[in-house]
Enzyme design. Structure first.
Site, PDB file in Angstrom:
ATOM      1  N   ASP A  73       7.494   1.742   5.113  1.00 61.92           N
ATOM      2  CA  ASP A  73       8.945   1.795   4.834  1.00 61.92           C
ATOM      3  C   ASP A  73       9.738   0.679   5.369  1.00 61.92           C
ATOM      4  OD1 ASP A  73       9.823   3.775   2.982  1.00 61.92           O
ATOM      5  OD2 ASP A  73      10.203   5.235   4.800  1.00 61.92           O
TER       6      ASP A  73
HETATM    7  C1  GLC Z   1      12.938   4.259   9.434  1.00 65.59           C
HETATM    8  C2  GLC Z   1      11.656   4.774  10.100  1.00 65.59           C
HETATM    9  C3  GLC Z   1      10.570   5.039   8.875  1.00 65.59           C
HETATM   10  C4  GLC Z   1      11.508   5.787   7.874  1.00 65.59           C
HETATM   11  C5  GLC Z   1      12.427   5.025   7.339  1.00 65.59           C
HETATM   12  C6  GLC Z   1      13.400   5.880   6.566  1.00 65.59           C
HETATM   13  O1  GLC Z   1      12.743   2.955   9.079  1.00 65.59           O
HETATM   14  O2  GLC Z   1      11.103   3.634  10.822  1.00 65.59           O
HETATM   15  O3  GLC Z   1       9.604   5.790   9.517  1.00 65.59           O
HETATM   16  O4  GLC Z   1      10.350   6.262   6.986  1.00 65.59           O
HETATM   17  O5  GLC Z   1      13.505   4.875   8.426  1.00 65.59           O
HETATM   18  O6  GLC Z   1      13.952   7.079   6.961  1.00 65.59           O
HETATM   19  C1  GLC Z   2       8.204   7.803   7.581  1.00 67.14           C
HETATM   20  C2  GLC Z   2       8.418   8.156   6.144  1.00 67.14           C
HETATM   21  C3  GLC Z   2       7.153   8.056   5.080  1.00 67.14           C
HETATM   22  C4  GLC Z   2       6.877   6.443   5.252  1.00 67.14           C
HETATM   23  C5  GLC Z   2       6.368   6.321   6.656  1.00 67.14           C
HETATM   24  C6  GLC Z   2       5.789   4.936   7.131  1.00 67.14           C
HETATM   25  O1  GLC Z   2       6.893   8.725   7.903  1.00 67.14           O
HETATM   26  O2  GLC Z   2       8.998   9.324   5.822  1.00 67.14           O
HETATM   27  O3  GLC Z   2       7.740   7.985   3.707  1.00 67.14           O
HETATM   28  O4  GLC Z   2       5.506   6.458   4.617  1.00 67.14           O
HETATM   29  O5  GLC Z   2       7.657   6.530   7.566  1.00 67.14           O
HETATM   30  O6  GLC Z   2       6.961   4.031   7.021  1.00 67.14           O
END
Ligand code: GLC
Ligand code: GLC
Length: 815
Positions: free
Chosen positions: A485
């Protein structure tokens, strides 16, 4: 340093010290009513939606952690001394303390000065309530005059409003009290037809419903005014902060005990039967339930039913290996965590606040991978529900809201890995169940009536979505982000007040590409091609798709290959990320895991080289980190990944979700030693002895473990709700122990430590049971010499789908 131990026979984790490094929690309830209970009785509860139907308040960012919400106090009426059998909220030192987190229940027992209080929290199967079954026991030689006080701090339903809109909600609180039942009916006068109740099985000697009357204006939950005084005030809440508290006075002879039940429940009345008299709540529909479960015997029967439910759930897959920690994870805790992540996705834990995130498309689809054998029907339904928020162009809303099932428009779509997970999970579902009818289910797009199309078409549109969005190197465009993300290559954000994921793009034309999605596309499209052969609802797809997969694999092997590993992406300026050309972020785990699982370039050694590079550059004693070197400065070309201090979260932590992709790839290469070694590095049970470093629960996976660049290396965060659970389960059961479904049957293909002589897998599959014994006489890491089913040798390694409801003995000899 340990804070407890596993009780494998009871399937419990036993905590013997209340001051664990973090609250160590458990979940009660599975579907509609869900609660969390920490090892000191804290946590919160909700009905279906953790934001809009919150029953129990949670105090965010509180110090100490996890106080308020629920409480129990036992008071000696003569001395005036009191304690909490759950240690919090009173936090009086206990002579004895034990918390047992079990499957769907938690029992906490605390003893002080010859008086013991024990409470079991659980949700009776099928009911919308949590029961607290309390026993107070006089273990001293004197008769004792005791008082039991309960406490629930109600949340005013919308948990976000509850913590932010005081000008309104200090005025709205309303309750009713009738006999031993406290009704929380805030906002019921207007548009709500739901209410909560907090019932007590005993006749009560007082109650409180106004927090300040119970706690006092300037006191805390550790020393509430009512406990100091020894008498409830019978307060009725008008606005402010409604609570429920009962006072039960007990006279106990030496050795005598008493059972008292509390029920915290949720109910929705029919719209036209909300009131029994003007302004008076209609309680008719809950009276029967309250009466039923206030009877400890009925409650015990429900508890039995709960245990049977779990026996049944877990019996579909049980193993016996030479490694105790593997057994306890696979047989109990990992499977259990899978059901929690399946139910809640990433919505509500002590780290996920239940306020902002719905059910994520990508997350929830991956969660299904681990529960298909356990509850295929629910997984089927979830896959179909998720398909409803697919967009007409084949992309997908990134999340949906559980109460409405609608896509979350605030976040929208444009996470270009999303649609591929739909293909991968549907294929896995069909392999497990053989049920191809799911492909014919008519499902809408964007939740819009009239757009129904068979699920098969949704999968095709998913593929076309990625295929049509390729960049300068013929690799898939990344969009807002892919699995990671925080790799935001189109964002160029300079504004601290915007989200990296949803910020308006600064770029005129999207050019940034993802090698990860390239690998994922190859994996998913090959699955789709295989699916197409199983059914006639995907006409001509098989051949076309094989061509797509081949072309994409070529692009990945070409522009996606750095010489010794797979690159990660190309940025907006067409420069590589995850390349030896970079100063930081030279090598990433996730593209190597995904391209490895897709076996791109396996024949010319690329996959093995990539795994060797991962081992050399990314593997640490605490697991495999996301990338190295971690980013030391914010770089707007890359986005949020560079926002985290080095070693944390997406900037170079051990992001545990990705580790199984490496385990699976190593297993596919036949490297059993390496696959299992990685499995053990992040296995929570194997980290129990370093609980002071790891800090989160030793019975469930956490999302991240701080990497070597972080000052707190080895420290875990964000336990429970993580795709780590599903993928580790898939890695250990399907690839290391190597029993996995394909369209024709169950494949047995172990990749294990060479010193294992034998292990067993009990596996239910499409209506038959397989008792599989794997023998390893030559002590190899992988490779199968022969497979016998019911004493007859078969060709190859696939146990045919016998589907006859019988039990079959399978003997597998490695070599
Ligand atoms: C932040 C976190 C990530 C998560 C995203 C969406 O970027 O680092 O892990 O998936 O928020 O909530
Ligand atoms: C968080 C989010 C997932 C994403 C991951 C890596 O675990 O829930 O959707 O793939 O972060 O960013």
């Amino acid at each position: 340093m340990k804070y407890g131990n596993f009780d494998d026979n009871a399937r419990e984790y036993v905590i013997t010290e209340p001051e664990t490094p973090r609250p160590w929690i458990n979940y009660i309830g599975r579907q509609d009513y869900v609660g969390m209970i920490s090892n000191t009785g804290g946590g919160y509860s909700f009905y279906q939606d953790p934001r809009y139907r919150r029953l129990v308040r949670y105090r965010y960012n509180n110090a100490p952690r996890n106080v308020g919400g629920r409480g129990l106090y036992v008071r000696d009426a003569e001395s005036g001394e009191y304690f909490s059998p759950t240690w919090q909220p009173a936090r009086v030192d206990l002579d004895d303390y034990e918390c047992r987190h079990g499957l769907g229940y938690t029992t906490i027992r605390g003893e002080k000065d010859g008086v013991a209080g024990e409470v079991t929290y659980f949700v009776p199967p099928g009911e919308d309530l949590e029961a607290w079954r309390v026993t107070v026991e006089n273990d001293s030689d004197e008769p004792r005059s005791l008082q039991l006080f309960s406490l629930v701090e109600f949340c005013l339903w919308d948990a976000m409003d509850d913590i932010s809109n005081y000008q309104r909600n200090y005025n709205t609180g309303e309750v009713e009290v009738e006999d031993s039942v406290i009704y929380q009916k805030t906002e019921y006068r207007e548009r709500r037809n739901h209410f909560a109740y907090f019932a007590c099985s005993a006749d009560i000697d007082g109650f409180d419903t106004q927090r300040d009357a119970f706690v006092g204006q300037y006191d805390g939950f550790d020393e509430p005014q009512v406990l100091e005084d020894g008498q409830a005030t019978d307060s009725i809440a008008h606005g402010w902060s409604p609570i429920g508290s009962h006072q039960v006075d007990l006279e106990l002879e030496p050795g005598e005990s008493e059972d008292i039940v509390f029920l915290l429940g949720y109910h929705e009345n029919p719209e036209d039967e909300k009131f029994e008299a003007p302004g008076v709540l209609n309680k008719e529909y809950v009276e029967g339930t309250i009466e039923e479960y206030c009877d400890p015997d009925a409650l015990d029967a429900a508890f039995e039913e709960l245990n049977e439910f779990w026996d049944d759930q877990l019996s579909a897959l049980q193993v016996e290996t030479p490694d105790e920690e593997t057994d306890r994870m696979v047989n109990t805790w990992n499977a259990y965590q899978n059901t929690v992540t399946m139910n809640l996705a990433r919505s509500a834990s002590l780290y996920e606040t239940g306020l902002t995130r719905g059910i994520g498309f990508r997350d929830s689809l991956q969660d299904q991978l681990a529960v298909l054998h356990q509850f295929p029907d629910r997984a089927r339904q979830r896959i179909l529900n998720l398909a409803k928020i697919q967009l007409k162009d084949g992309g997908a809303y990134h999340q949906y809201t559980p109460l409405t099932g609608e896509g979350n428009a605030d976040i929208g779509g444009g996470f270009n890995d999303d649609p591929m997970w739909l293909v991968m999970s549907t294929a896995a579902y069909v392999k497990e169940t053989g049920d191809t009818s799911i492909l014919e289910e008519e499902v809408v797009y964007e939740n819009e009536p009239g757009t129904e199309a068979p699920l098969a078409e949704h999968l095709q549109r998913a593929v076309e979505y990625v295929w049509e969005r390729r960049g300068p190197h013929d690799l898939p465009l990344i969009g807002h982000a892919d699995w990671n993300d925080c790799l935001n290559l189109n964002c160029f954000s300079e504004n601290p007040d915007e989200s990296f994921q949803t910020a308006e793009h600064d770029v005129d034309e999207e050019r940034a590409e993802s090698v990860f999605i390239g690998g994922q596309f190859v994996y998913a499209v090959e699955e789709l091609a295989e699916l197409a052969e199983q059914t006639d609802v995907l006409p001509e797809a098989a051949e076309d798709y094989q061509r797509y997969a081949d072309e994409m694999a070529e692009a990945v092997a070409d522009a996606g290959w750095d010489g010794k590993w797979f690159r990660r992406a190309y940025d907006h300026f067409e420069d590589p990320i995850g390349s030896s050309e970079n100063d930081e972020g030279q090598i990433f785990v996730e593209s190597n895991g995904m391209c490895g699982m897709a076996e791109i370039g396996r024949e010319d050694g690329k996959v093995q080289d990539a795994m060797d590079s991962v081992r050399e550059r990314l593997a640490t004693e605490h697991g495999i980190v996301l990338h190295q070197p971690a980013f030391t400065e914010y770089d707007e070309r890359y986005g949020e990944i560079t926002s985290y201090p080095p070693g944390y979260k997406e900037n170079g932590s051990v992001f545990c979700h990705t580790n199984p992709w490496i385990m699976i790839t190593e297993a596919k290469l036949g490297n059993g030693e390496r696959a299992f070694d990685y499995y053990k590095r992040i296995c929570p049970a194997a980290r129990e002895d370093i609980s002071d470093v790891h800090t989160t629960e030793p019975y469930v996976y956490a999302q991240t473990i701080a990497g070597p660049d972080a000052p707190t290396t080895g420290e875990a965060k964000n336990s429970w709700l993580t795709g780590t659970a599903a993928w580790n389960y898939v890695a250990i059961t399907q690839h290391i122990l190597g029993v996995r479904p394909n369209h024709d049957g169950l494949v047995v293909d172990p990749a294990i430590p060479a010193d294992w002589d034998e292990y067993e897998v009990h596996r239910e599959f499409r209506g038959a049971t397989y008792e599989i014994t794997v023998e390893n006489p030559e002590n190899v890491e992988s490779g199968v010499d022969r497979v016998e089913v019911d004493g007859e040798e078969i060709d190859g390694q696939t146990i045919p789908d016998l589907g006859d409801g019988e039990t079959h003995d399978v003997r597998v000899v490695m070599g």
